[in-house]
Design an enzyme around this catalytic site. Structure first.
Site, short mmCIF file in Angstrom:
data_model
loop_
_atom_site.label_atom_id
_atom_site.label_comp_id
_atom_site.label_asym_id
_atom_site.label_seq_id
_atom_site.Cartn_x
_atom_site.Cartn_y
_atom_site.Cartn_z
NE ARG A 134 -3.14 -1.46 5.69
CZ ARG A 134 -2.63 -1.59 6.92
NH1 ARG A 134 -3.38 -2.01 7.95
NH2 ARG A 134 -1.37 -1.32 7.15
N GLY A 135 -1.32 -4.82 5.29
CA GLY A 135 -0.16 -4.90 6.16
C GLY A 135 0.55 -6.22 5.86
CB ALA A 136 4.10 -6.96 5.06
NE ARG A 155 -1.79 -4.66 -1.69
CZ ARG A 155 -1.60 -3.81 -0.66
NH1 ARG A 155 -1.91 -4.18 0.57
NH2 ARG A 155 -1.11 -2.60 -0.85
CG ASP A 172 4.75 -3.48 2.68
OD1 ASP A 172 4.88 -2.34 3.18
OD2 ASP A 172 3.71 -4.14 2.72
CG ASN A 193 6.74 0.92 5.05
OD1 ASN A 193 6.04 -0.07 5.24
ND2 ASN A 193 6.58 2.03 5.75
O1 MRU Z 1 -0.92 -1.00 1.43
P1 MRU Z 1 -0.81 -1.48 2.85
O2 MRU Z 1 -1.75 -0.80 3.77
O3 MRU Z 1 -0.87 -2.99 2.94
O4 MRU Z 1 0.67 -1.06 3.27
C1 MRU Z 1 1.13 -1.44 4.55
C2 MRU Z 1 2.46 -0.90 4.89
O5 MRU Z 1 3.12 -0.29 4.09
C3 MRU Z 1 2.99 -1.25 6.24
O6 MRU Z 1 3.84 -0.23 6.69
C4 MRU Z 1 3.79 -2.54 6.15
O7 MRU Z 1 3.05 -3.55 5.53
C5 MRU Z 1 4.21 -3.01 7.49
S1 MRU Z 1 2.86 -3.71 8.42
C6 MRU Z 1 3.47 -4.31 9.86
#
Ligand code: MRU
Length: 369
Positions: free
Chosen positions: A55-57, A105, A257, A267
């Protein structure tokens, strides 16, 4: 597989050549256990993204790029014309993998950006390129995406540390969700800034929001920061207002994101509330993200697709029911902070401040919209 959490656990890695496999650190198991999962098919990667094992963009984009490489082999198992022998079938299998992974997603634009890069590679291949080479070329592109993100994280850290360094040694910094090495191909975005401040001897005092409902802040950010010796204090999301009132946080910095052309920022859910609170208390609110997180085809944040996730994540978190059976639940995974509330955006190309469409386009430049 290992049961001992380690700071140097590699969240995303590829083993072998074009017919190899992807290994992901299963983030759903942290902080209790460091468990790795091997992905041998496109569906394995799709599932890992969907259930937030990765996870994380930026990390989602990187994992998906590797997933496309697996798609060529998947096609070999499915088609009447095995891609192992037919160049056109190999290319079609890769494109089908792109289409499927794009449904995993909806919000983080890095996913679609990475898949477009992979589609671009497929488009450059013709029947002269033997099927075995298709996988190799796609793997080279996935590795290039991975490596570029590592470098972008480092640059974001440098620019962000210059910016936040002005608050002096021991400054309080509030962050939300997880934006570190688990969420990227390198040191992170907002957390890369924290690590760079730490390296520069500024000893930041970080407040990590726990980040309801899936606790990325508590489970992942607190873990990462502790592993690396950063002073971190865990707070519930609902504690941000008194935290700011009591001047414990001199700045807020979060990841993103998807950022629109005018600077609206999608985000993790809860970010918008933090930005409103920050404005009310005169605390600057910053965003750190690579240029691959910008979507210049969208002007307004209202046009960003916001993922809605299962009710169980709120009503039965981590397998324990905390709300009455059958209660209605609204569970958007992200929110949008309007550009007006953002004091600056740190990218690998510098700091955009004040935030305007002109400044964004100048910084983001030639990144595909
Ligand atoms: O649902 P997630 O855990 O994928 O959400 C992640 C976030 O909102 C992060 O803040 C975003 O992706 C930035 S990661 C460098």
């Amino acid at each position: 597989m290992s049961d001992t959490p380690e700071a140097n656990a590699t969240p995303i890695s590829w083993t072998g050549g074009g017919d190899g496999f992807l290994t992901l650190l299963d983030q759903t198991r942290l902080p209790e256990s460091v468990i790795y999962v091997n992905c041998q098919s496109v569906q394995d990667v799709w599932d890992a993204i969907q259930r937030l094992a990765v996870r994380g963009a930026p990390a989602i984009g990187i994992a998906a790029a590797y997933g496309v490489v697996l798609g060529v082999r998947d096609g070999a198992m499915l088609g009447a014309e095995p891609p192992a022998r037919d160049p056109a079938a190999a290319r079609e299998a890769a494109l089908a993998a792109c289409d499927h992974l794009a449904t995993s997603r909806p919000t983080a634009v890095n996913l679609f950006w990475a898949l477009d890069r992979m589609r671009g590679v497929v488009g450059e291949l013709d029947d002269e390129v033997p099927p075995a080479q298709v996988g190799k070329r796609l793997l080279a592109e996935a590795k290039a995406i991975h490596e570029a993100d590592r470098a972008q994280c480092a640059a974001i850290g440098r620019y962000g540390a210059e910016l936040l360094g002005e608050f002096g040694s021991g400054a309080g910094i509030l962050t939300h969700c997880n934006t570190g090495m688990l969420a990227t191909g390198g040191d992170g975005t907002a957390l890369a800034v924290i690590f760079a401040l730490q390296k520069a001897g500024k000893n930041p005092k970080v407040y990590a929001d726990e980040t309801r409902p899936l606790l990325q802040g508590a489970r992942l950010t607190a873990w990462e920061l502790m592993q690396r010796g950063v002073d971190v204090t865990l707070v519930c999301d609902s504690m941000a207002a008194p935290l700011m009132r009591d001047q414990k946080a001199q700045a807020v910095i979060v990841g993103a994101d998807r950022i629109t052309a005018r600077g609206d920022v999608a985000n993790k859910i809860g970010t918008y509330g933090l930005a409103v609170l920050a404005q009310a208390h005169g605390v600057p609110f910053y965003v750190a993200a690579p240029t691959t997180t910008f979507d210049l085809s969208i002007e307004s944040g209202a046009d960003i697709p916001i993922e809605e996730r299962a009710a169980e994540e709120v009503a039965e978190p981590f397998g324990r029911r905390t709300a009455p059976e059958g209660v209605a639940v609204w569970n958007p995974a992200f929110d949008v902070t309007p550009a007006e509330l953002v004091a600056g955006i740190v990218t690998e190309r510098g700091v955009i401040s004040p935030v305007s469409e002109e400044a964004i386009r100048a910084n983001v430049g030639a990144v595909p919209a």
